[in-house]
Design a protein around this motif. Structure first.
Motif, PDB file in Angstrom:
ATOM      1  N   PHE A 291     -12.132  -4.552  -8.189  1.00  0.00           N
ATOM      2  CA  PHE A 291     -12.458  -5.968  -8.149  1.00  0.00           C
ATOM      3  C   PHE A 291     -12.848  -6.430  -6.742  1.00  0.00           C
ATOM      4  O   PHE A 291     -12.785  -7.608  -6.438  1.00  0.00           O
ATOM      5  CB  PHE A 291     -11.261  -6.791  -8.641  1.00  0.00           C
ATOM      6  N   GLY A 292     -13.242  -5.511  -5.882  1.00  0.00           N
ATOM      7  CA  GLY A 292     -13.446  -5.871  -4.492  1.00  0.00           C
ATOM      8  C   GLY A 292     -14.749  -6.578  -4.179  1.00  0.00           C
ATOM      9  O   GLY A 292     -14.770  -7.540  -3.427  1.00  0.00           O
ATOM     10  N   SER A 293     -15.868  -6.133  -4.707  1.00  0.00           N
ATOM     11  CA  SER A 293     -17.161  -6.674  -4.309  1.00  0.00           C
ATOM     12  C   SER A 293     -17.468  -7.962  -5.057  1.00  0.00           C
ATOM     13  O   SER A 293     -17.148  -8.110  -6.232  1.00  0.00           O
ATOM     14  CB  SER A 293     -18.268  -5.659  -4.579  1.00  0.00           C
ATOM     15  N   ASN A 294     -18.122  -8.910  -4.369  1.00  0.00           N
ATOM     16  CA  ASN A 294     -18.494 -10.176  -4.995  1.00  0.00           C
ATOM     17  C   ASN A 294     -19.934 -10.193  -5.486  1.00  0.00           C
ATOM     18  O   ASN A 294     -20.337 -11.114  -6.180  1.00  0.00           O
ATOM     19  CB  ASN A 294     -18.324 -11.334  -3.995  1.00  0.00           C
ATOM     20  N   PHE A 295     -20.725  -9.200  -5.116  1.00  0.00           N
ATOM     21  CA  PHE A 295     -22.144  -9.234  -5.441  1.00  0.00           C
ATOM     22  C   PHE A 295     -22.516  -7.952  -6.173  1.00  0.00           C
ATOM     23  O   PHE A 295     -21.902  -7.613  -7.174  1.00  0.00           O
ATOM     24  CB  PHE A 295     -22.961  -9.446  -4.157  1.00  0.00           C
ATOM     25  N   VAL A 296     -23.490  -7.218  -5.698  1.00  0.00           N
ATOM     26  CA  VAL A 296     -23.922  -5.989  -6.343  1.00  0.00           C
ATOM     27  C   VAL A 296     -23.520  -4.832  -5.449  1.00  0.00           C
ATOM     28  O   VAL A 296     -24.194  -4.517  -4.474  1.00  0.00           O
ATOM     29  CB  VAL A 296     -25.449  -5.978  -6.575  1.00  0.00           C
ATOM     30  N   GLY A 297     -22.418  -4.196  -5.745  1.00  0.00           N
ATOM     31  CA  GLY A 297     -21.964  -3.095  -4.920  1.00  0.00           C
ATOM     32  C   GLY A 297     -20.505  -2.793  -5.155  1.00  0.00           C
ATOM     33  O   GLY A 297     -19.914  -3.226  -6.129  1.00  0.00           O
ATOM     34  N   ARG A 298     -19.913  -2.009  -4.233  1.00  0.00           N
ATOM     35  CA  ARG A 298     -18.533  -1.568  -4.355  1.00  0.00           C
ATOM     36  C   ARG A 298     -17.830  -1.672  -3.012  1.00  0.00           C
ATOM     37  O   ARG A 298     -18.458  -1.607  -1.971  1.00  0.00           O
ATOM     38  CB  ARG A 298     -18.466  -0.100  -4.821  1.00  0.00           C
ATOM     39  N   ASP A 299     -16.515  -1.818  -3.086  1.00  0.00           N
ATOM     40  CA  ASP A 299     -15.675  -1.758  -1.897  1.00  0.00           C
ATOM     41  C   ASP A 299     -15.005  -0.390  -1.844  1.00  0.00           C
ATOM     42  O   ASP A 299     -14.244  -0.032  -2.752  1.00  0.00           O
ATOM     43  CB  ASP A 299     -14.596  -2.841  -1.924  1.00  0.00           C
ATOM     44  N   LEU A 300     -15.280   0.363  -0.790  1.00  0.00           N
ATOM     45  CA  LEU A 300     -14.619   1.635  -0.559  1.00  0.00           C
ATOM     46  C   LEU A 300     -13.476   1.396   0.419  1.00  0.00           C
ATOM     47  O   LEU A 300     -13.688   0.852   1.509  1.00  0.00           O
ATOM     48  CB  LEU A 300     -15.597   2.665   0.008  1.00  0.00           C
ATOM     49  N   GLU A 301     -12.270   1.796   0.027  1.00  0.00           N
ATOM     50  CA  GLU A 301     -11.099   1.571   0.864  1.00  0.00           C
ATOM     51  C   GLU A 301     -10.510   2.894   1.342  1.00  0.00           C
ATOM     52  O   GLU A 301     -10.323   3.814   0.548  1.00  0.00           O
ATOM     53  CB  GLU A 301     -10.021   0.783   0.108  1.00  0.00           C
ATOM     54  N   ARG A 302     -10.227   2.953   2.633  1.00  0.00           N
ATOM     55  CA  ARG A 302      -9.499   4.086   3.221  1.00  0.00           C
ATOM     56  C   ARG A 302      -8.157   3.562   3.726  1.00  0.00           C
ATOM     57  O   ARG A 302      -8.106   2.536   4.411  1.00  0.00           O
ATOM     58  CB  ARG A 302     -10.305   4.711   4.362  1.00  0.00           C
ATOM     59  N   ASN A 303      -7.087   4.271   3.383  1.00  0.00           N
ATOM     60  CA  ASN A 303      -5.750   3.837   3.754  1.00  0.00           C
ATOM     61  C   ASN A 303      -4.976   4.984   4.386  1.00  0.00           C
ATOM     62  O   ASN A 303      -5.177   6.155   4.035  1.00  0.00           O
ATOM     63  CB  ASN A 303      -4.977   3.332   2.523  1.00  0.00           C
ATOM     64  N   ALA A 304      -4.092   4.635   5.293  1.00  0.00           N
ATOM     65  CA  ALA A 304      -3.174   5.608   5.874  1.00  0.00           C
ATOM     66  C   ALA A 304      -1.917   4.858   6.301  1.00  0.00           C
ATOM     67  O   ALA A 304      -1.967   3.663   6.604  1.00  0.00           O
ATOM     68  CB  ALA A 304      -3.794   6.324   7.069  1.00  0.00           C
ATOM     69  N   TYR A 305      -0.794   5.563   6.291  1.00  0.00           N
ATOM     70  CA  TYR A 305       0.452   4.915   6.694  1.00  0.00           C
ATOM     71  C   TYR A 305       1.420   5.962   7.230  1.00  0.00           C
ATOM     72  O   TYR A 305       1.316   7.157   6.941  1.00  0.00           O
ATOM     73  CB  TYR A 305       1.104   4.175   5.517  1.00  0.00           C
ATOM     74  N   ILE A 306       2.387   5.465   7.989  1.00  0.00           N
ATOM     75  CA  ILE A 306       3.519   6.269   8.417  1.00  0.00           C
ATOM     76  C   ILE A 306       4.724   5.341   8.414  1.00  0.00           C
ATOM     77  O   ILE A 306       4.630   4.195   8.866  1.00  0.00           O
ATOM     78  CB  ILE A 306       3.280   6.908   9.799  1.00  0.00           C
ATOM     79  N   ALA A 307       5.850   5.808   7.873  1.00  0.00           N
ATOM     80  CA  ALA A 307       7.012   4.947   7.704  1.00  0.00           C
ATOM     81  C   ALA A 307       8.291   5.733   7.928  1.00  0.00           C
ATOM     82  O   ALA A 307       8.332   6.958   7.774  1.00  0.00           O
ATOM     83  CB  ALA A 307       7.020   4.318   6.313  1.00  0.00           C
ATOM     84  N   ALA A 308       9.328   5.004   8.302  1.00  0.00           N
ATOM     85  CA  ALA A 308      10.650   5.597   8.505  1.00  0.00           C
ATOM     86  C   ALA A 308      11.710   4.602   8.047  1.00  0.00           C
ATOM     87  O   ALA A 308      11.578   3.395   8.257  1.00  0.00           O
ATOM     88  CB  ALA A 308      10.868   5.962   9.973  1.00  0.00           C
ATOM     89  N   ASP A 309      12.758   5.116   7.399  1.00  0.00           N
ATOM     90  CA  ASP A 309      13.894   4.313   6.965  1.00  0.00           C
ATOM     91  C   ASP A 309      15.168   4.962   7.471  1.00  0.00           C
ATOM     92  O   ASP A 309      15.356   6.175   7.310  1.00  0.00           O
ATOM     93  CB  ASP A 309      13.947   4.195   5.436  1.00  0.00           C
ATOM     94  N   TRP A 310      16.017   4.137   8.071  1.00  0.00           N
ATOM     95  CA  TRP A 310      17.314   4.621   8.554  1.00  0.00           C
ATOM     96  C   TRP A 310      18.425   3.872   7.832  1.00  0.00           C
ATOM     97  O   TRP A 310      18.549   2.650   7.967  1.00  0.00           O
ATOM     98  CB  TRP A 310      17.448   4.408  10.059  1.00  0.00           C
ATOM     99  N   GLN A 311      19.239   4.576   7.064  1.00  0.00           N
ATOM    100  CA  GLN A 311      20.372   3.980   6.360  1.00  0.00           C
ATOM    101  C   GLN A 311      21.583   4.028   7.286  1.00  0.00           C
ATOM    102  O   GLN A 311      22.299   5.020   7.361  1.00  0.00           O
ATOM    103  CB  GLN A 311      20.657   4.737   5.058  1.00  0.00           C
ATOM    104  N   PHE A 312      21.804   2.938   8.025  1.00  0.00           N
ATOM    105  CA  PHE A 312      22.898   2.913   8.991  1.00  0.00           C
ATOM    106  C   PHE A 312      24.255   3.067   8.314  1.00  0.00           C
ATOM    107  O   PHE A 312      25.138   3.762   8.803  1.00  0.00           O
ATOM    108  CB  PHE A 312      22.877   1.607   9.789  1.00  0.00           C
ATOM    109  N   SER A 313      24.411   2.388   7.183  1.00  0.00           N
ATOM    110  CA  SER A 313      25.673   2.420   6.453  1.00  0.00           C
ATOM    111  C   SER A 313      25.387   2.086   5.005  1.00  0.00           C
ATOM    112  O   SER A 313      24.226   1.918   4.612  1.00  0.00           O
ATOM    113  CB  SER A 313      26.667   1.411   7.050  1.00  0.00           C
ATOM    114  N   ASP A 314      26.434   1.971   4.203  1.00  0.00           N
ATOM    115  CA  ASP A 314      26.240   1.600   2.808  1.00  0.00           C
ATOM    116  C   ASP A 314      25.684   0.185   2.681  1.00  0.00           C
ATOM    117  O   ASP A 314      25.136  -0.178   1.643  1.00  0.00           O
ATOM    118  CB  ASP A 314      27.563   1.683   2.048  1.00  0.00           C
ATOM    119  N   LYS A 315      25.801  -0.601   3.752  1.00  0.00           N
ATOM    120  CA  LYS A 315      25.399  -2.005   3.681  1.00  0.00           C
ATOM    121  C   LYS A 315      24.126  -2.328   4.441  1.00  0.00           C
ATOM    122  O   LYS A 315      23.520  -3.367   4.206  1.00  0.00           O
ATOM    123  CB  LYS A 315      26.525  -2.891   4.215  1.00  0.00           C
TER     124      LYS A 315
END
Length: 390
Positions: A291-315
């Motif tokens: 659903f990206g393009s508003n006219f005649v064409g396409r939206d090509l998307e490139r994505n990248a990510y890096i993530a980290a989660d630290w569980q300090f405690s049960d809370k």
């Protein structure tokens, strides 16, 4: 002002909790309350003043959103019928023209027939304020999305299964009606599941995208058809390391001039449980936005990510994430009309107050670099939310 809000909300940052209900409960209900400060609500460029709304010369605002939601599961023998609902209302302190409700309602059926057939049938409707990320102007618009989907698995042998899917999605806008469109999708393939735990899926999809409104040219010439073939691998390499990889190609054909374009598409996601309390993940991909393009064409998307989660405690849990997103809009004759790069940095902190209460907080910084047009912007957000599970 932004710094003062950051200090104030840092004191309030307390976060994640387990649900008060159990997953096997028939009824699951929750309520939530969220506060967000946004330094650039309409995603206006750095050189652009806010002259498109009745509140001139201001880009920032704060909002408070209240919501209720839940899920009902009705097991019937081997079947499971379920209903989901989430409704909310947002209040902006300055831009009150953005005030309004949002909802997402759904019905589904996880079905089983005999020992070989299983699948899902689902329908949903949602209504929400449209994003300003790719609009360039502060047009206040809401979009209603209606979806119907079906999927089926046929267990051919102990390790082999045939799979199929179908979906229909309709988007309707109350202001930008030229974006009203629908998608029809059909897919079929085969899946192999190893005794060692990894799975290979070969899938081919056919998609048809049609617009409902004329926009300079007739609506029936704005759409396209698409075919996508992909091979996916889900591989739990070890007890602590998991990989999901999809690779394939996509060909789309414009209804305007019959022009075809073929691009490689796919994604990779890696998750590593580095320690008992630390989880690292990364990934990248390239795909078309239907659903990206508003006219005649396409939206090509490139994505990248890096993530980290630290569980300090049960809370308590701390998270850090960087997202890279590139959007290229290309017309059917090969003309590139947009090339935007988004860099998003987010820090989050969760704390469990009670078994039934969850408070989450985050700080986010985002920048857009527009290579063709001068629509660069920067945006900062601070958010705190409280969720209570009944």
């Amino acid at each position: 002002m932004f710094k003062n809000k950051l200090i104030f909300l840092s004191v309030l940052t307390i976060g994640n909790s387990q649900a008060a209900y159990d997953q096997e409960d028939t009824v699951k209900l929750f309520a939530d309350l969220a506060y967000v400060y946004d330094s650039n609500v309409f995603r206006l460029s750095d050189q652009q003043e806010n002259n498109s709304t009745r509140r001139h010369q201001q880009k920032s605002d704060s909002s408070i959103t209240t919501g209720l939601g839940g899920r009902i599961d009705l097991p019937l023998s081997r079947q499971n019928v379920y209903a989901t609902a989430q409704v909310s209302y947002s209040n902006y302190l300055v831009f009150d023209e953005l005030n309004g409700p949002a909802w997402d309602l759904g019905l589904g059926w996880n079905w089983v027939v005999g020992n070989q057939w299983s699948g899902n049938l689902a329908a949903s409707t949602s209504n929400a304020l449209s994003s300003f990320d790719d609009v360039r102007t502060s047009v206040v618009d809401t979009v209603q999305t209606n979806r119907v989907s079906w999927s089926a698995n046929y267990q051919l042998l102990s390790n082999w299964a045939l799979i199929a899917n179908a979906a229909y999605v309709q988007e309707d806008h109350d202001v930008r009606k030229y974006q009203n469109a629908n998608n029809r999708n059909l897919g079929a393939g085969v899946r192999y599941t190893s005794d060692r735990g990894f799975a290979l899926t070969l899938l081919h999809n056919w998609l048809e995208h049609k617009y409902d409104e004329n926009f300079i040219i007739p609506a029936d010439l704005r759409g396209y058809t698409e075919q996508n073939t992909s091979l996916g691998l889900n591989w739990p390499v070890t007890a602590k390391f998991n990989a999901n990889v999809t690779a394939g190609y996509t060909q789309w054909k414009s209804d305007f001039n019959g022009q075809k374009s073929t691009k490689p598409t796919g994604a990779i996601d890696l998750v590593w449980k580095a320690t008992a309390k630390t989880t690292l993940s990364t990934g990248a991909g390239q795909n078309f936005d239907s659903f990206g393009s508003n006219f005649v064409g396409r939206d090509l998307e490139r994505n990248a990510y890096i993530a980290a989660d630290w569980q300090f405690s049960d809370k308590s849990k701390f998270g850090a994430r960087y997202n890279y997103r590139q959007v290229e809009t290309e017309t059917s004759n090969g003309l590139r009309t947009q090339d935007s790069i988004y860099d998003t940095y987010q820090l989050s902190y969760d704390y469990k107050i009670l078994r039934s209460m969850l408070i989450r907080s985050y700080v986010q910084f985002e920048n857009r670099d527009e290579k063709i047009n001068q629509f660069d912007y920067s945006d900062e957000q601070i958010g705190v939310s409280l969720k209570y599970n009944f």
